[in-house]
Structure formats: structure tokens, C-alpha cells
Design an enzyme around this catalytic site. Structure first.
Site: not given
Ligand code: FAD
Length: 510
Positions: A14, A44, A47, A52, A83, A103, A194, A344, A355
Site C-alpha cells: 500500500g 502490512s 512494514i 520518500v 514543478k 526544464p 504476508v 520499487l 522517474t
Molecule cells: C531516496 C529516494 C528518493 C525518491 N525520490 C523519488 C522521486 O522524487 N520521484 C519518484 O517518482 N520516485 C522517487 N522515489 C521512489 C518512490 O519513493 C517509490 O517508487 C514509490 O514510493 C513507490 O514505492 P512502493 O510503493 O513500490 O514501495 P513502498 O513505499 O516501500 O511500499 C511497500 C508496501 O509493501 C507492503 N509490504 C511489504 N512487505 C509486506 C508483507 N510481507 N506483507 C504485506 N505487505 C507488505 C508495505 O506495508 C508497504 O505498504 C524515491 C525513492 C528513494 C529511496
């Protein structure tokens, strides 16, 4: 549509990826009005999300347009700002090019922008024309004046000239907004962790074993579990391809600071090169998001935090820093069996060009299009994986170029970034043609859409870093100077565009 949507899609995660996926899928395949497919999001409570990721590309505008959500509905709720581009101070030491801008482009850039491209071509062939993009583009002038990149409605209702822009936002608030919106579209939300994944004989995911004791079955699974890749890597064993040999950064520190509530709000991201990486500063309507992206092979977490704190000064004295590890690269196959990896878990190119959300969105569009064509077909999967890998490699090359072109001499980190030979053949060829004064347009066209970044972005990067011959001859005839271009873009911005803060206040009151 020949491929009917799966009856039950389970999204694990989420974070922004999970909720973006839930919204787009519900909009196209589900919802109470069109109950073709049930969509569940499982997250979860133990977790957390990465929390960010506060900058976007212009693709996020299209995302909200598709959802039918207007700026006044989501921007104030997410402390979002406009932006107009990204500024890169201190990447280059070439005089006159110590800072430059990537830009977002405006229709009204045509005059000064055309002059910029001509000047850049002359300069790379040895003539002393001015070619720093920060002088020639409206987006840079908007950012300098703290103006919003949106034109007020024409009083006579005439069509507006187009301006391109993106957003900054609070990642946690964006997640909450997207969750509320997805629930309104009929998405089911479950909170549990999970613990295990049951596979069917054919290698598909059959169900998830949850901490609460239940089994969650589904027809299709989307892995949005973050860097660990719970389904795609851990359960299905899909290999991860690291980009470490040409993108060294594997750590980040995030450190918010206050924003003066009475002052103007900048409309740009600043990505400033430091000794072992670069620091972002992102203005939200409520605070600044700051951070340092660096390489653990070159600097310790403690030293990096000190360097960031020194940069931010007293503003950061009482702020707590969050330290993050980054897995940079991509999975070999993003769609495998009945599992799609998004966000990610599918891969991450460090955030220099912000991106990640764009790649999530484009992955989803491609998935839905190909799935609708032929469902679970192996051919569709292959085509999908090829397309997404091409996108990742395209973005990677553009980001790698920033590092490769640096001229800093203050640390091994920057010297190593310049000296390594792990750039792709495509990037090597682009640089060779630019440096050799060859036909740059033809070179870019040759690579087609594999580049991801279009011609203006490549010009801004190469010219902006001052990648020109050291010895320059005088111009044969006068060209538009940087000072003249700056005056022209600033006059236009002064006359036409609203204050950024006022525009945000107007949105909040709408
Ligand atoms: C330093 C940094 C800067 C960034 N800056 C940018 C930016 O400027 N622009 C941009 O587009 N992107 C940026 N990103 C990337 C961006 O943060 C991610 O792509 C975006 O937040 C998506 O993350 P996610 O949803 O894939 O993972 P997460 O936010 O990590 O979410 C993971 C989810 O999985 C769930 N989960 C994990 N394990 C389990 C389990 N066992 N059971 C149930 N649930 C579970 C967690 O509860 C959570 O809800 C940046 C990343 C970093 C590290």
C-alpha cells in the site's frame, strides 16, 4: 477486448505503487459500475512505506486526468506544489556552466529555445555562442521568480498556449489520497502481513499465507512490496540486475526542514552535487523535503549526514534524519507467470530525474494494453518485459550521463564516475557524436523511442554541463546571448504567470 481481466487481482503493498495500480486498474477494469474484476490491496501495518519520492515528471498530470481528479481536489490534500523543472548546481566546474536547468518545455519557448539549440550546436563545433539552458527557457525564469507554470484562464475563453509541468507532493499524503480514491472506486483494502506464498504446479502464485491466519487467493498478483520484491524475487526467484557498475549510489538520507509560511515558494527541484553524491531540495506547501543520495563505497552514513546538515545549516538543527538503503537496477522480467512487479519491487533508478512514478504508470499502461489484447499469453509477457526493460535502460542512460559528464575534482567519487567504462554503447555513441561535432539530430533519431528522453532534454544536459571544446573562436555573426534570452523569458514570465504561492492558495480555496 480479447483478454478478459482476471476475476480477482491482489495487490501486495500500500505504497504509492500499490495505490496507483489500484486506481488505474479499478478505473479501467473494475469499480462498482463495472464489476468485471475484484481488486484487493493488502498492506502490512508493521512494514511501513518508503515514504520518500516527492517529485514527479509531467506524466503525473496524465495520471490524475485519467482518474478524473482535478488539481484543486488532490494538490491541497497532498501539500503539493508545481514543478517547472530541475536545477543542477555544482555538477560542472566549467565557467558559466556551474549550474544548469532541465526544464519542462512550454509552447512559448519556441523563440529562445530555437536559439538555444542553434547556439549549442555552434558551441560544440567550437564557436563562442552562449548555451546554458537556464538562460533560454521559460521554466527556468518561472523558478527564479517563484511563479507557477500555469497560465490563468483567458478572459475571452481562447485556447491557452500549452505549458508543461510536474508536481512536488508529500508522499505519505499522496498515498492516503490515492487510497481514499481507490476505495471510492470499489477497491477492497486489507491490512495484514504476508508470511508465505503458495505456488501452484505451473509456478503461478496460488495464494498468500497471512499473519492473521487467513489464506488470500487470487487470479493475478501485483507485487508492490517495495525493495524486497516479496513475490517477484523472494517467491518466484526472478533475478535482479544491478546497475551498480554505472550508478554508484545506494544510500539516501532524508531530512525535512521548515518552509517560511509567508515567503514565496520556489517552483523547481534543486539537485545539488555534493562530495559523494547529490542533495535534493523539494518545496512542498508545508515544508521542504531535503535529502542526500550517495554511495556507501565512498562515504559513511555518518559523514554523509554531517555533510547534508552542513549544507542545510540551522534550518535542520532540530530535524531527525531518516537513513535509507536503495536497490538500484531492475528485475529481469517484470511480468512473470501470474505476477506483475511494480514500483520499487520491479526496480529503481536512483531519483535524480524523479522517474519512479512515471515508470510505474507506463508499466501499468503497457500491461493493461497487452493484457487486453491477449490475456496471459506468453508472447504478450515477452513483449511487455522487452518494452519495460527498454524504458528502464533509456532512463538509466540519461541519468548515467549526468555523472559521466561531471567535471568535479574534489573526490574519488566524482573522478570514478567520470573514469569508468561501464556506459552503454548507445550512450558512448551519443557522446562521441556530440563531442566530434557530428550530426547530433541524426544520432538521436537513430535510437528512436529507446532513448526515453527527447532531443531537448539531451541538449539541455550536454550543453548545461558545459560539454564543449575548451578553446572557442569568436562568433562569425552575433547570436542571441544568454543575457538577452534571460531578459526575454523573464519579461514574459513577469507579465503572464501567477505567483506560485497565490496559485496554491487559489487551488485550496477552489
Ligand atoms: C531516496 C529516494 C528518493 C525518491 N525520490 C523519488 C522521486 O522524487 N520521484 C519518484 O517518482 N520516485 C522517487 N522515489 C521512489 C518512490 O519513493 C517509490 O517508487 C514509490 O514510493 C513507490 O514505492 P512502493 O510503493 O513500490 O514501495 P513502498 O513505499 O516501500 O511500499 C511497500 C508496501 O509493501 C507492503 N509490504 C511489504 N512487505 C509486506 C508483507 N510481507 N506483507 C504485506 N505487505 C507488505 C508495505 O506495508 C508497504 O505498504 C524515491 C525513492 C528513494 C529511496
Amino acid at each position: 477486448m480479447s483478454g478478459q481481466p482476471p476475476a480477482h487481482i491482489v495487490i501486495v503493498g500500500g505504497g504509492t505503487a500499490g495505490w496507483m495500480a489500484a486506481n488505474l486498474l479499478a478505473r479501467r477494469w473494475g469499480g462498482p459500475q463495472r464489476p468485471r474484476c475484484k481488486i484487493s490491496v493488502l498492506e502490512s501495518a508493521e512494514i511501513g512505506i518508503i515514504g520518500v519520492g516527492e517529485g514527479s515528471t509531467p506524466f503525473l498530470r496524465q495520471f490524475f486526468q485519467l482518474l478524473g481528479v482535478a488539481e484543486h481536489e488532490w494538490m491541497p490534500a497532498c501539500n503539493a506544489t508545481y514543478k517547472s523543472g530541475i536545477r543542477f548546481p555544482d555538477w560542472s566546474t566549467v565557467p558559466g556552466y556551474e549550474s544548469y536547468v532541465h526544464p519542462f518545455f512550454n509552447e512559448q519557448d519556441r523563440v529562445t529555445g530555437t536559439e538555444f539549440f542553434l547556439n549549442a550546436c555552434l558551441r560544440r563545433r567550437g564557436a563562442a555562442a552562449d548555451a546554458n539552458p537556464q538562460d533560454f527557457f521559460i521554466a527556468a525564469a518561472l523558478a527564479r521568480a517563484c511563479k507557477a507554470p500555469v497560465l490563468p484562464p483567458d478572459p475571452q475563453g481562447r485556447p491557452q498556449l500549452q505549458t508543461d509541468y510536474a508536481y512536488h507532493f508529500d508522499a505519505a499524503l499522496l498515498g492516503q489520497f490515492l487510497r481514499r480514491h481507490a476505495l471510492s472506486l470499489g477497491v477492497v483494502h486489507k491490512v495484514d502481513t504476508v508470511l508465505g506464498v503458495q505456488l501452484a504446479e505451473n509456478g503461478d502464485i496460488a495464494s498468500l499465507q497471512l499473519q492473521g491466519g487467513a489464506q488470500l487467493a487470487g487470479d493475478f498478483f501485483i507485487d508492490c512490496s517495495g525493495f524486497k520484491g516479496l513475490l517477484i524475487n523472494e517467491a518466484l526467484g526472478e533475478p535482479f540486475i544491478s546497475y551498480k557498475d554505472n550508478l554508484f549510489n545506494d544510500r539516501a538520507i532524508a531530512l525535512p526542514t521548515a518552509l517560511n509560511p509567508a515567503a514565496d515558494i520556489p517552483s523547481e527541484t534543486v539537485s545539488r552535487a555534493l562530495r559523494h553524491g547529490w542533495a535534493w531540495q523539494i518545496p512542498l506547501s508545508s515544508r521542504y523535503g531535503n535529502g542526500y543520495v550517495y554511495a556507501s563505497d565512498f562515504v559513511s552514513d555518518e559523514e554523509a549526514e554531517l555533510e547534508l546538515r552542513r549544507l542545510l545549516g540551522p534550518a535542520a538543527e532540530h530535524s531527525e534524519a531518516r537513513r535509507l538503503k536503495m536497490r538500484v537496477g531492475r528485475v529481469e522480467r517484470h511480468w512473470r507467470n501470474n505476477c506483475l512487479a511494480l514500483g520499487l519491487s520491479q526496480g529503481f533508478i536512483e531519483p535524480l530525474e524523479a522517474t519512479a512514478l512515471m515508470l510505474i504508470q507506463l508499466s501499468l499502461f503497457n500491461f493493461m494494453e497487452l493484457f487486453e489484447r491477449a490475456g496471459f499469453g506468453r508472447q504478450q509477457q515477452g513483449l511487455f518485459n522487452q518494452r519495460i526493460n527498454k524504458m528502464f535502460e533509456g532512463v538509466r542512460d540519461y541519468v548515467v550521463a549526468h555523472y559521466h559528464l561531471n567535471t568535479r575534482r574534489d573526490s574519488d567519487y566524482w573522478r570514478a564516475n567520470r573514469a569508468h567504462h561501464h556506459i552503454s554503447n548507445r550512450l558512448a555513441s551519443i557522446l562521441e557524436v556530440w563531442d566530434g561535432g557530428g550530426d547530433f539530430e541524426a544520432e538521436l533519431s537513430r535510437h528512436g523511442d529507446a532513448l526515453m528522453y527527447l532531443r531537448p532534454s539531451w541538449y539541455c544536459l550536454l550543453a548545461g554541463m558545459g560539454r564543449f571544446p575548451a578553446e572557442l573562436r569568436p562568433l562569425d555573426r552575433p547570436r542571441l546571448s544568454g543575457a538577452q534570452a534571460r531578459a526575454a523569458t523573464e519579461a514574459l514570465v513577469r507579465e503572464q504567470f501567477p505567483s506560485h504561492r497565490q496559485q496554491l492558495v487559489a487551488l485550496a480555496e477552489a
